[in-house]
Structure formats: C-alpha cells, structure tokens
Design an enzyme around this catalytic site. Structure first.
Site, PDB file in Angstrom:
ATOM      1  N   ARG A  39     104.649  41.853  47.938  1.00  0.00           N
ATOM      2  CA  ARG A  39     103.278  42.727  48.305  1.00  0.00           C
ATOM      3  C   ARG A  39     102.403  41.273  48.441  1.00  0.00           C
ATOM      4  NH1 ARG A  39     102.665  45.923  42.911  1.00  0.00           N
ATOM      5  NH2 ARG A  39     104.264  44.420  42.173  1.00  0.00           N
TER       6      ARG A  39
ATOM      7  N   LYS B 140     101.004  39.908  41.419  1.00  0.00           N
ATOM      8  CA  LYS B 140     101.363  39.680  39.672  1.00  0.00           C
ATOM      9  C   LYS B 140     100.732  38.624  39.178  1.00  0.00           C
ATOM     10  CE  LYS B 140     104.217  41.620  38.484  1.00  0.00           C
ATOM     11  NZ  LYS B 140     104.269  43.025  37.882  1.00  0.00           N
TER      12      LYS B 140
ATOM     13  N   TYR C  26      97.040  41.801  38.464  1.00  0.00           N
ATOM     14  CA  TYR C  26      97.950  42.193  37.292  1.00  0.00           C
ATOM     15  C   TYR C  26      98.036  41.172  36.482  1.00  0.00           C
ATOM     16  CZ  TYR C  26      98.721  46.637  39.745  1.00  0.00           C
ATOM     17  OH  TYR C  26      98.652  47.805  40.302  1.00  0.00           O
TER      18      TYR C  26
ATOM     19  N   GLU D 236      95.442  46.150  35.344  1.00  0.00           N
ATOM     20  CA  GLU D 236      95.863  47.331  34.568  1.00  0.00           C
ATOM     21  C   GLU D 236      95.092  47.633  33.335  1.00  0.00           C
ATOM     22  OE1 GLU D 236      97.270  44.198  34.645  1.00  0.00           O
ATOM     23  OE2 GLU D 236      97.451  43.608  32.714  1.00  0.00           O
TER      24      GLU D 236
ATOM     25  N   SER E  11     101.785  52.749  39.721  1.00  0.00           N
ATOM     26  CA  SER E  11     102.524  53.734  38.821  1.00  0.00           C
ATOM     27  C   SER E  11     102.995  54.895  39.475  1.00  0.00           C
ATOM     28  CB  SER E  11     101.801  54.245  37.695  1.00  0.00           C
ATOM     29  OG  SER E  11     101.510  53.191  36.742  1.00  0.00           O
TER      30      SER E  11
ATOM     31  N   ASP F 207     106.068  63.872  25.888  1.00  0.00           N
ATOM     32  CA  ASP F 207     104.905  62.969  25.778  1.00  0.00           C
ATOM     33  C   ASP F 207     104.089  63.056  24.250  1.00  0.00           C
ATOM     34  OD1 ASP F 207     102.730  61.552  27.970  1.00  0.00           O
ATOM     35  OD2 ASP F 207     101.759  62.122  26.012  1.00  0.00           O
TER      36      ASP F 207
ATOM     37  N   SER G 263     106.826  64.518  21.720  1.00  0.00           N
ATOM     38  CA  SER G 263     107.730  63.460  21.529  1.00  0.00           C
ATOM     39  C   SER G 263     108.099  63.061  20.168  1.00  0.00           C
ATOM     40  CB  SER G 263     107.133  62.181  22.305  1.00  0.00           C
ATOM     41  OG  SER G 263     107.914  61.240  22.014  1.00  0.00           O
TER      42      SER G 263
ATOM     43  N   LEU H 200     102.953  54.546  27.916  1.00  0.00           N
ATOM     44  CA  LEU H 200     101.796  53.407  27.811  1.00  0.00           C
ATOM     45  C   LEU H 200     100.819  53.412  26.774  1.00  0.00           C
ATOM     46  CD1 LEU H 200     100.533  51.060  29.303  1.00  0.00           C
ATOM     47  CD2 LEU H 200      99.198  52.328  30.596  1.00  0.00           C
TER      48      LEU H 200
ATOM     49  N   ALA I 238     108.332  50.815  31.681  1.00  0.00           N
ATOM     50  CA  ALA I 238     107.441  50.318  30.833  1.00  0.00           C
ATOM     51  C   ALA I 238     107.766  48.804  30.655  1.00  0.00           C
ATOM     52  CB  ALA I 238     107.223  50.996  29.734  1.00  0.00           C
ATOM     53  N   ILE I 239     108.636  48.162  31.193  1.00  0.00           N
ATOM     54  CA  ILE I 239     109.155  46.894  31.046  1.00  0.00           C
ATOM     55  C   ILE I 239     108.062  45.865  30.954  1.00  0.00           C
ATOM     56  CG2 ILE I 239     110.202  46.420  33.308  1.00  0.00           C
ATOM     57  CD1 ILE I 239     111.619  45.199  29.922  1.00  0.00           C
TER      58      ILE I 239
ATOM     59  N   ALA J 121     110.614  44.627  36.568  1.00  0.00           N
ATOM     60  CA  ALA J 121     109.367  44.337  36.004  1.00  0.00           C
ATOM     61  C   ALA J 121     108.324  44.756  37.313  1.00  0.00           C
ATOM     62  CB  ALA J 121     109.025  43.171  35.428  1.00  0.00           C
ATOM     63  N   ASN J 122     108.829  44.397  38.510  1.00  0.00           N
ATOM     64  CA  ASN J 122     108.007  44.508  39.594  1.00  0.00           C
ATOM     65  C   ASN J 122     108.476  45.635  40.628  1.00  0.00           C
ATOM     66  OD1 ASN J 122     109.780  42.960  40.465  1.00  0.00           O
ATOM     67  ND2 ASN J 122     108.357  41.814  41.849  1.00  0.00           N
TER      68      ASN J 122
HETATM   69  N1  LIG Z   1     108.063  48.300  36.329  1.00  0.00           N
HETATM   70  C1  LIG Z   1     106.951  48.498  37.124  1.00  0.00           C
HETATM   71  O1  LIG Z   1     106.921  47.709  38.087  1.00  0.00           O
HETATM   72  C2  LIG Z   1     105.628  49.315  36.760  1.00  0.00           C
HETATM   73  C3  LIG Z   1     104.991  49.574  37.850  1.00  0.00           C
HETATM   74  C4  LIG Z   1     103.945  50.506  37.474  1.00  0.00           C
HETATM   75  C5  LIG Z   1     103.505  50.689  35.974  1.00  0.00           C
HETATM   76  N2  LIG Z   1     104.557  50.371  35.134  1.00  0.00           N
HETATM   77  C6  LIG Z   1     104.178  50.527  33.723  1.00  0.00           C
HETATM   78  O2  LIG Z   1     104.950  52.001  33.378  1.00  0.00           O
HETATM   79  C7  LIG Z   1     104.093  52.471  32.212  1.00  0.00           C
HETATM   80  C8  LIG Z   1     103.414  53.598  32.159  1.00  0.00           C
HETATM   81  O3  LIG Z   1     102.296  53.774  33.145  1.00  0.00           O
HETATM   82  P1  LIG Z   1     101.379  54.825  33.481  1.00  0.00           P
HETATM   83  O4  LIG Z   1     100.397  54.581  34.801  1.00  0.00           O
HETATM   84  O5  LIG Z   1     102.464  56.039  33.601  1.00  0.00           O
HETATM   85  O6  LIG Z   1     100.615  55.132  32.059  1.00  0.00           O
HETATM   86  P2  LIG Z   1      99.938  56.580  31.864  1.00  0.00           P
HETATM   87  O7  LIG Z   1      98.890  55.973  30.741  1.00  0.00           O
HETATM   88  O8  LIG Z   1      99.366  57.367  32.727  1.00  0.00           O
HETATM   89  O9  LIG Z   1     100.914  57.421  30.930  1.00  0.00           O
HETATM   90  C9  LIG Z   1     101.508  56.969  29.739  1.00  0.00           C
HETATM   91  C10 LIG Z   1     102.031  57.934  28.775  1.00  0.00           C
HETATM   92  O10 LIG Z   1     102.561  57.806  27.893  1.00  0.00           O
HETATM   93  C11 LIG Z   1     102.301  58.697  26.816  1.00  0.00           C
HETATM   94  N3  LIG Z   1     102.652  58.036  25.571  1.00  0.00           N
HETATM   95  C12 LIG Z   1     102.111  57.188  24.678  1.00  0.00           C
HETATM   96  N4  LIG Z   1     102.962  56.985  23.756  1.00  0.00           N
HETATM   97  C13 LIG Z   1     104.087  57.659  23.786  1.00  0.00           C
HETATM   98  C14 LIG Z   1     105.179  58.184  22.940  1.00  0.00           C
HETATM   99  N5  LIG Z   1     105.381  57.600  21.746  1.00  0.00           N
HETATM  100  N6  LIG Z   1     106.060  59.154  23.244  1.00  0.00           N
HETATM  101  C15 LIG Z   1     105.788  59.822  24.472  1.00  0.00           C
HETATM  102  N7  LIG Z   1     104.729  59.418  25.300  1.00  0.00           N
HETATM  103  C16 LIG Z   1     103.770  58.470  25.064  1.00  0.00           C
HETATM  104  C17 LIG Z   1     100.845  58.833  26.937  1.00  0.00           C
HETATM  105  O11 LIG Z   1     100.319  59.968  26.260  1.00  0.00           O
HETATM  106  C18 LIG Z   1     100.725  59.026  28.360  1.00  0.00           C
HETATM  107  O12 LIG Z   1     100.645  60.296  28.885  1.00  0.00           O
HETATM  108  C19 LIG Z   1     103.355  51.300  31.852  1.00  0.00           C
HETATM  109  O13 LIG Z   1     103.786  50.322  31.136  1.00  0.00           O
HETATM  110  C20 LIG Z   1     103.015  50.328  33.120  1.00  0.00           C
HETATM  111  O14 LIG Z   1     102.498  49.303  33.119  1.00  0.00           O
HETATM  112  C21 LIG Z   1     105.680  49.593  35.441  1.00  0.00           C
END
Ligand SMILES: NC(=O)c1ccc[n+]([C@@H]2O[C@H](COP(=O)([O-])OP(=O)(O)OC[C@H]3O[C@@H](n4cnc5c(N)ncnc54)[C@H](O)[C@@H]3O)[C@@H](O)[C@H]2O)c1
Length: 371
Positions: free
Chosen positions: A15, A75, A94, A118, A134, A198, A220, A240, A268-269, A299-300
């Site tokens: 990207r 990144k 980010y 973020e 996301s 959730d 959850s 998250l 969520a890594i 991670a990306n």
């Molecule tokens: N690996 C990648 O390339 C990449 C890309 C984009 C986002 N992400 C990551 O993905 C993760 C999620 O992002 P998002 O935008 O969906 O966040 P978001 O805030 O929209 O959603 C997170 C959800 O997790 C829920 N949550 C919190 N604690 C919980 C628990 N104990 N049990 C169940 N649910 C719980 C929250 O209520 C919320 O609905 C983040 O860590 C983000 O950084 C990673």
C-alpha cells in the site's frame, strides 16, 4: 507545508500513504508533495502518475524524511525510518504502539509528533481511519481461513459452504465490530454456519438485525468462548479495546479442546493478538501450527490487496491529513477526534491506553502541545 510520502518497507506491504488522487488534493490546498520513487508501484501508480498529480519525485526515502514537514505513511515506522524522524515533524500513519515498546521508545527519542490512524475517533464513537482496513481484513480473514482449512495447507479439509447433503463448516467470530461484521458477511456469503461473540449487547442486537437471523449471536463469556471455539472450523479473533493490547481470550490449554486442523485467524494480532499462541506472521509465511491448530496471524492483512486497501485508506485519511497540512498543530488542538489520534508529542505519550500498556506517564494533549 511540504508533505512527504516514502515507499513502505515492511515485508510484503504494497500500500502507499498517498495515492495520486490524494496528492492532487494536497496540491490543490497549496502544499508541496514529495513522493519517493516507486512508492505507488504496488497499486499500479508509477512516478509519472504522481508527477501528473503535482508531486515531486524523491530519489530516496532519506530525502523524503529530511525535507518533509509531515510524513504520511501506512504502516508503523520501521527502525531505519524512526531514526530519521525529528522534533519539528508530524508523522501521520498507523502506529499500534501498545504492544510495541521498541517503536514507542524510538518515536519518543525522535521528538516527532505522532498521530496514529487507529486512535482517531468520530462522533459515533467509531474509529474512522481504522474502519476501512478493518473492512478489508474482516473480508480477507474468511478467504485466508478457508484456504488454510484445505487439507493440503494443513487444515482439516472442510469446505465452508458444504454441499447438498453435507453440513457447512462452522465459523466463530470473536468480536462483532467492523472486522467481525465483515468476516461474518463473507462467511455467510460462502454458506458457512456463523456465530458472532461480543461483550456489547447493543452490538449483538444490531448484528442480529443486520443478518436477520442468518447468524447466531452470543454474549462472550469464557464458557461461550470455549464452546464456540471447540466446535469451530475457523475462529476469527476480531476483538479490540481501543489503543490497548488485545485481551488473550483463547488460551493454549483451550487448543486441546479444538478440532485438529481447525484454523485460528487472529486479525487482532496488530494489537498483540487475542489468542495466547499467536505471534505475528507475514504474507510470505502466513501460517504456522501449534498443537494441531493452524494459526494465521498476518499483522498487515490489507497489504495483500493493496489496490483496494490503499484507495479505501486514502478515502479515510485524506480529510484529517489536509487539516494537519493546512493548520499544523492547531488542527490537533481544535478537533477532539484528532486529539484522540495524537499518541506522542515531543517525547511525551498523550494516549492513555498506550501509556498504561507500556508504563509511561500520560500527559494531556493540551499540556503536551503547550510545552
Ligand atoms: N491484522 C490486520 O491486518 C488488521 C487490519 C485491520 C484491523 N485489525 C485489528 O482487528 C481488531 C478489530 O478491529 P475492529 O475495527 O473490528 O474493532 P471494533 O472496535 O470495531 O470491534 C471490536 C469489537 O470487539 C468487541 N470486544 C471487546 N472485548 C471483547 C471480548 N472480551 N469478547 C468479545 N468481544 C469483545 C467490542 O465490543 C467490539 O464490538 C483490532 O485489533 C484491529 O487493530 C487488524
């Protein structure tokens, strides 16, 4: 202001922080834009496309870092990059600092003003600069999980949609936010049996309405997590707690209760991961196995589809990028959502979860900017 965009150097990251379309917008606002040669190659935008948009092409990343008032990236800066940042510079990218003490130390020592995509917020309590990535990562998580689930790739050999007369595969999504919603959409589209967990009951209600009964929703708890992980063919980690390290919801012990060859996709890594056995992988080698369970922990993830991702990201970052270029630090002072985005200024941490996660003192944004 001179706005700079270096080529991304993280493994398999294609990207780019500024598309030619974004460059045109900065130029229209009266800014100079300096883009490293080849920065847009991964999305099919060559130097001439950037020149046509009004940018100057720099021969090296060093030139971009040295000459820019604001550096726009995708990144988190790698060590060779954070060493080139300096005190009178804004970094807009980010960061994901909570699980990354080394980068945090590097940025503190540089003195740079670091805004993390973020943690920028919006009026609806969302994270608008995280949301598009996301969406991409959520949709990709099912493609990646379905591929890993194939026998030749180490998985248990289940087709998510099943076929007439054979039950579909089961997808468990932990965290029903943006990633979770889009993972569920794809899994439903493939015909899988989908459950979303959730902690937010209002969110579970919303998901129930969106899917009109086509997915199961579940509050959850440890018990629910265990049951859904043990029965899942693919488990997507999508929780998250903004700015904080992800909670470790699936322990190593729990893996022994899962089906051999099931797949964990830990989206969520980038916040440290929500499975105890997760460690970050790259697109070059995306999966590994622990106790018979395949782990996909890239991670990306959006870097795999850079054309879609770079445009989606630029759509989201352009507004605040232009504010920063037009008004400098005043843009941060005047906008509470951008204030939430500020993580570090002149060596001080201004984001509470990051400070807490890494044991630093948290300084209020206004106080840090006034110093
Ligand atoms: N690996 C990648 O390339 C990449 C890309 C984009 C986002 N992400 C990551 O993905 C993760 C999620 O992002 P998002 O935008 O969906 O966040 P978001 O805030 O929209 O959603 C997170 C959800 O997790 C829920 N949550 C919190 N604690 C919980 C628990 N104990 N049990 C169940 N649910 C719980 C929250 O209520 C919320 O609905 C983040 O860590 C983000 O950084 C990673």
């Amino acid at each position: 202001m001179r706005v700079g965009c270096p080529k991304e150097i993280k493994n398999h990251e294609y990207r780019v922080g500024l598309t030619p379309g974004s460059v045109r917008e900065y130029v229209a606002h009266g800014h100079d834009v300096l883009v490293e040669t080849g920065a847009g190659a991964g999305i099919g935008a060559d130097d001439n496309a950037y020149r046509a948009a009004g940018a100057t092409i720099a021969k090296t990343a060093g030139e971009v870092f040295a000459k820019s008032d604001m550096v726009v990236k995708v990144k988190e800066p790698q060590p060779s990059e954070w060493m080139q940042l300096r005190e009178d510079q804004i970094l807009y990218t980010y960061l994901h600092l909570a699980p990354d003490p080394e980068q945090t130390k590097g940025l503190i020592e540089s003195g740079v003003t670091a805004i993390a995509y973020e943690t920028v917020t919006d009026d609806r309590g969302g994270l608008p600069l995280l949301a598009p990535m996301s969406e991409v990562a959520g949709r990709l998580s099912i493609q990646a999980g379905a591929t890993a689930l194939q026998k030749a790739n180490g998985g248990r050999g289940v087709l998510l949609g099943g076929v007439p007369g054979v039950l579909p595969g089961k997808v468990t999504v932990i965290g029903g936010g943006v990633v979770g919603l889009h993972a569920a959409k794809m899994a439903v589209g493939l015909g899988a049996d989908v459950t979303i967990l959730d902690r937010s009951i209002p969110r579970l209600r919303q998901l129930d309405d969106i899917f009109n009964g086509r997915v199961h929703t579940r509050y959850s708890t440890v018990e629910a997590l265990e049951e859904e992980c043990f029965s899942g063919d693919i488990v997507v980690g999508a929780v998250l707690i903004p700015g904080a390290a992800a909670p470790k919801l699936v322990t190593r012990e729990m893996l022994s209760g899962m089906k051999k060859g099931a797949v964990l996709v830990d989206v969520a890594i980038d916040q440290g991961g929500c499975f105890e056995t997760s460690h970050a992988t790259t697109h070059a080698e995306p999966t590994y196995e622990v106790d018979g369970i395949i782990h996909y922990c890239v991670a990306n993830m959006p870097g795999a589809v850079p054309v879609t991702s770079a445009h989606a990201l630029n759509n989201a970052t352009l507004h605040y990028g232009l504010q920063l270029a037009d008004r400098g630090l005043n843009a941060i002072l005047d906008d509470r959502h951008l204030r939430n985005g500020l993580n570090i200024h002149k060596g001080r941490i201004t984001n509470a979860p990051v400070a807490e996660a890494l044991g630093y003192e948290m300084v209020e944004v206004q106080k840090a900017l006034a110093a």
